[in-house]
Design a protein around this motif. Structure first.
Motif, PDB file in Angstrom:
ATOM      1  N   PHE A  74       5.961 -23.256-123.507  1.00  0.00           N
ATOM      2  CA  PHE A  74       6.207 -24.632-123.937  1.00  0.00           C
ATOM      3  C   PHE A  74       7.652 -25.039-123.662  1.00  0.00           C
ATOM      4  O   PHE A  74       8.539 -24.182-123.563  1.00  0.00           O
ATOM      5  N   GLY A  75       7.871 -26.340-123.539  1.00  0.00           N
ATOM      6  CA  GLY A  75       9.213 -26.871-123.279  1.00  0.00           C
ATOM      7  C   GLY A  75       9.372 -27.208-121.811  1.00  0.00           C
ATOM      8  O   GLY A  75       8.817 -26.517-120.937  1.00  0.00           O
ATOM      9  N   LEU A  76      10.125 -28.279-121.546  1.00  0.00           N
ATOM     10  CA  LEU A  76      10.265 -28.776-120.180  1.00  0.00           C
ATOM     11  C   LEU A  76      10.887 -27.739-119.252  1.00  0.00           C
ATOM     12  O   LEU A  76      10.554 -27.683-118.060  1.00  0.00           O
ATOM     13  N   LYS A  91       3.260 -35.193-122.394  1.00  0.00           N
ATOM     14  CA  LYS A  91       4.504 -34.771-123.032  1.00  0.00           C
ATOM     15  C   LYS A  91       4.206 -33.928-124.272  1.00  0.00           C
ATOM     16  O   LYS A  91       4.844 -32.907-124.525  1.00  0.00           O
ATOM     17  N   MET A  92       3.180 -34.335-125.030  1.00  0.00           N
ATOM     18  CA  MET A  92       2.814 -33.562-126.227  1.00  0.00           C
ATOM     19  C   MET A  92       2.328 -32.162-125.845  1.00  0.00           C
ATOM     20  O   MET A  92       2.573 -31.188-126.565  1.00  0.00           O
ATOM     21  N   VAL A 143       3.266 -30.464-123.009  1.00  0.00           N
ATOM     22  CA  VAL A 143       4.446 -29.715-122.541  1.00  0.00           C
ATOM     23  C   VAL A 143       5.289 -29.272-123.741  1.00  0.00           C
ATOM     24  O   VAL A 143       5.804 -28.140-123.778  1.00  0.00           O
ATOM     25  N   ASP A 144       5.395 -30.123-124.745  1.00  0.00           N
ATOM     26  CA  ASP A 144       6.203 -29.788-125.930  1.00  0.00           C
ATOM     27  C   ASP A 144       5.508 -28.802-126.873  1.00  0.00           C
ATOM     28  O   ASP A 144       6.103 -28.347-127.857  1.00  0.00           O
ATOM     29  N   GLY A 145       4.223 -28.540-126.649  1.00  0.00           N
ATOM     30  CA  GLY A 145       3.507 -27.592-127.502  1.00  0.00           C
ATOM     31  C   GLY A 145       2.955 -28.215-128.774  1.00  0.00           C
ATOM     32  O   GLY A 145       2.566 -27.504-129.700  1.00  0.00           O
ATOM     33  N   VAL A 146       2.882 -29.547-128.811  1.00  0.00           N
ATOM     34  CA  VAL A 146       2.426 -30.230-130.032  1.00  0.00           C
ATOM     35  C   VAL A 146       0.912 -30.423-130.037  1.00  0.00           C
ATOM     36  O   VAL A 146       0.267 -30.284-131.071  1.00  0.00           O
ATOM     37  N   GLN A 190      10.432 -36.884-118.873  1.00  0.00           N
ATOM     38  CA  GLN A 190      11.455 -37.384-119.806  1.00  0.00           C
ATOM     39  C   GLN A 190      11.364 -38.893-119.984  1.00  0.00           C
ATOM     40  O   GLN A 190      11.638 -39.415-121.055  1.00  0.00           O
ATOM     41  N   GLU A 218       9.569 -40.330-122.948  1.00  0.00           N
ATOM     42  CA  GLU A 218      10.256 -40.418-124.258  1.00  0.00           C
ATOM     43  C   GLU A 218      10.850 -41.792-124.486  1.00  0.00           C
ATOM     44  O   GLU A 218      10.979 -42.244-125.613  1.00  0.00           O
TER      45      GLU A 218
END
Ligand SMILES: NC(=O)c1ccc[n+]([C@@H]2O[C@H](COP(=O)([O-])OP(=O)(O)OC[C@H]3O[C@@H](n4cnc5c(N)ncnc54)[C@H](OP(=O)(O)O)[C@@H]3O)[C@@H](O)[C@H]2O)c1
Length: 340
Positions: free
Chosen positions: A14-16, A48-49, A51-54, A325, A328
């Motif tokens: 996870f994370g960009l 994005k969610m 990639v962010d692991g949400v 990005q 966001e």
């Protein structure tokens, strides 16, 4: 880079910073599959969610994210009858939902979540999970349709029928919302659009918004919406935010109104008073994109009505992190990545 390699962006965690370009083998299509050379991929907030692991905390790696792609069929499996080499196609995101009722368990075969995603130069679609891309749209425009377009269309034209002259409240000016605005204008609905930005609201007026409300400067936007409709309330609200926002959505609705639950931009839960529901006979519908038949109907309408998707910005295939990005910041319409 060899022409027989497949460039992709792959998550190793996870994370960009864990989303990196990789090279692999071009896949072979199975008997009922299409090999597609992608041209453009569009992003959705949920990417994005992810990639962010949400959104999918138990995701298995490596994983290629994103769900929406347009491309050209470059090879077909031996049993394929629906498509030919050279056709321009879009992937049906919920791959096992051709029409009618949803599969008994939804999202077991969904591009970019339970199935690999689209951030690759070559991808494989089942022949039953693809539709021809509308000839009236460029690759960049067509890539915006599979999730954002179909979700707005399904909420407005499949789950219910639009009644010209009725009102619809559309929250924000992102991908789903601007499709909803364009469909509303085409269907003869009066669209009330909310946004955090007066400048974006001006642009929404150019796209056919009937009334606009800045939800930052007018946090009681539900009361404003009621006032704009002579105290009656609006007929349909597209809920994009969740949490306390949904309480306001309920308050903005007229008798026999409809609340389409689409987004979770602000919270993952909603709560509201039961009495207003009963008193106003509100229908609540959860939305999960839509089926392939609806996708085909939408594309036919887009061609016939001359609708052009709103694209905020196009990024190159080397600019994937910047494109994610951008989500966001809150795009005006869609963000697209070309895969050349
Ligand atoms: N259920 C489904 O099948 C489905 C399908 C697609 C999307 N979704 C969900 O729908 C939501 C929108 O997706 P998207 O891809 O269209 O997003 P997006 O393109 O990233 O759009 C985000 C926009 O939402 C607006 N926004 C943010 N907070 C808001 C608030 N408190 N009130 C009103 N508007 C707000 C902002 O508009 P302004 O800048 O104008 O304020 C922002 O530009 C996401 O939660 C996504 O996960 C669900």
């Amino acid at each position: 880079m060899g022409t027989d390699s497949n460039r992709s962006w792959q998550m190793s965690g996870f994370g960009l910073s864990n989303l990196q370009p990789v090279e692999g083998k071009i896949p072979d299509p199975g008997p009922h599959e299409l090999l597609v050379r992608t041209k453009a991929v569009s992003l959705n907030y949920k990417d994005k969610m992810i990639v962010d692991g949400v959104l999918i905390p138990d995701l298995s790696f490596p994983f290629v994210p994103t769900s929406d792609a347009v491309g050209e069929v470059v090879a077909v499996g031996g049993a394929v009858s629906r498509f030919k080499v050279g056709q321009r196609v879009l992937g049906q995101v919920i791959a096992d939902w051709p029409d009618g009722d949803a599969p008994a368990v939804l999202h077991q075969h969904t591009l970019g979540s339970s199935l690999p995603g689209m951030l690759s130069q070559h991808v494989v679609f089942g022949e039953d999970a693809a539709v021809p891309a509308p000839a009236s749209l460029s690759d960049v425009e067509a890539a915006t349709l599979p999730i954002a377009g179909l979700t707005a269309w399904f909420a407005m034209a499949e789950a219910t029928r639009p009644v010209p002259g009725q009102t619809i409240l559309i929250q924000g000016t992102g991908g789903v919302s601007l499709f909803a605005l364009q469909f509303a204008a085409a269907f003869g609905l009066r669209a009330l659009v909310t946004s955090s930005s007066d400048e974006k609201l001006e642009r929404a007026k150019d796209l056919g918004a009937w009334r606009t409300i800045n939800y930052r400067t007018q946090p009681a936007w539900d009361e404003t919406a009621r006032a704009m409709t002579d105290g009656l309330g609006v007929n349909h609200v597209l809920e994009m935010v969740g949490g306390d926002n949904a309480r306001r959505s309920l308050n903005a609705l007229a008798a026999d109104g409809r609340l389409s639950i689409i987004g979770l931009l602000g919270a993952t839960e909603i709560s509201f008073p039961i009495l207003s529901f009963m008193r106003n006979r509100i229908t609540v519908q959860g939305l999960s994109i839509g089926h392939r038949r609806a996708f085909e109907r939408m594309n036919q309408a887009i061609e016939a009505l001359g609708i052009k998707p709103v694209v905020d910005k196009v990024y190159g295939f080397d600019e994937v992190p910047q494109a994610i990005q951008h989500l966001e910041k809150g795009p005006f319409g869609k963000i697209v990545i070309t895969t050349a």
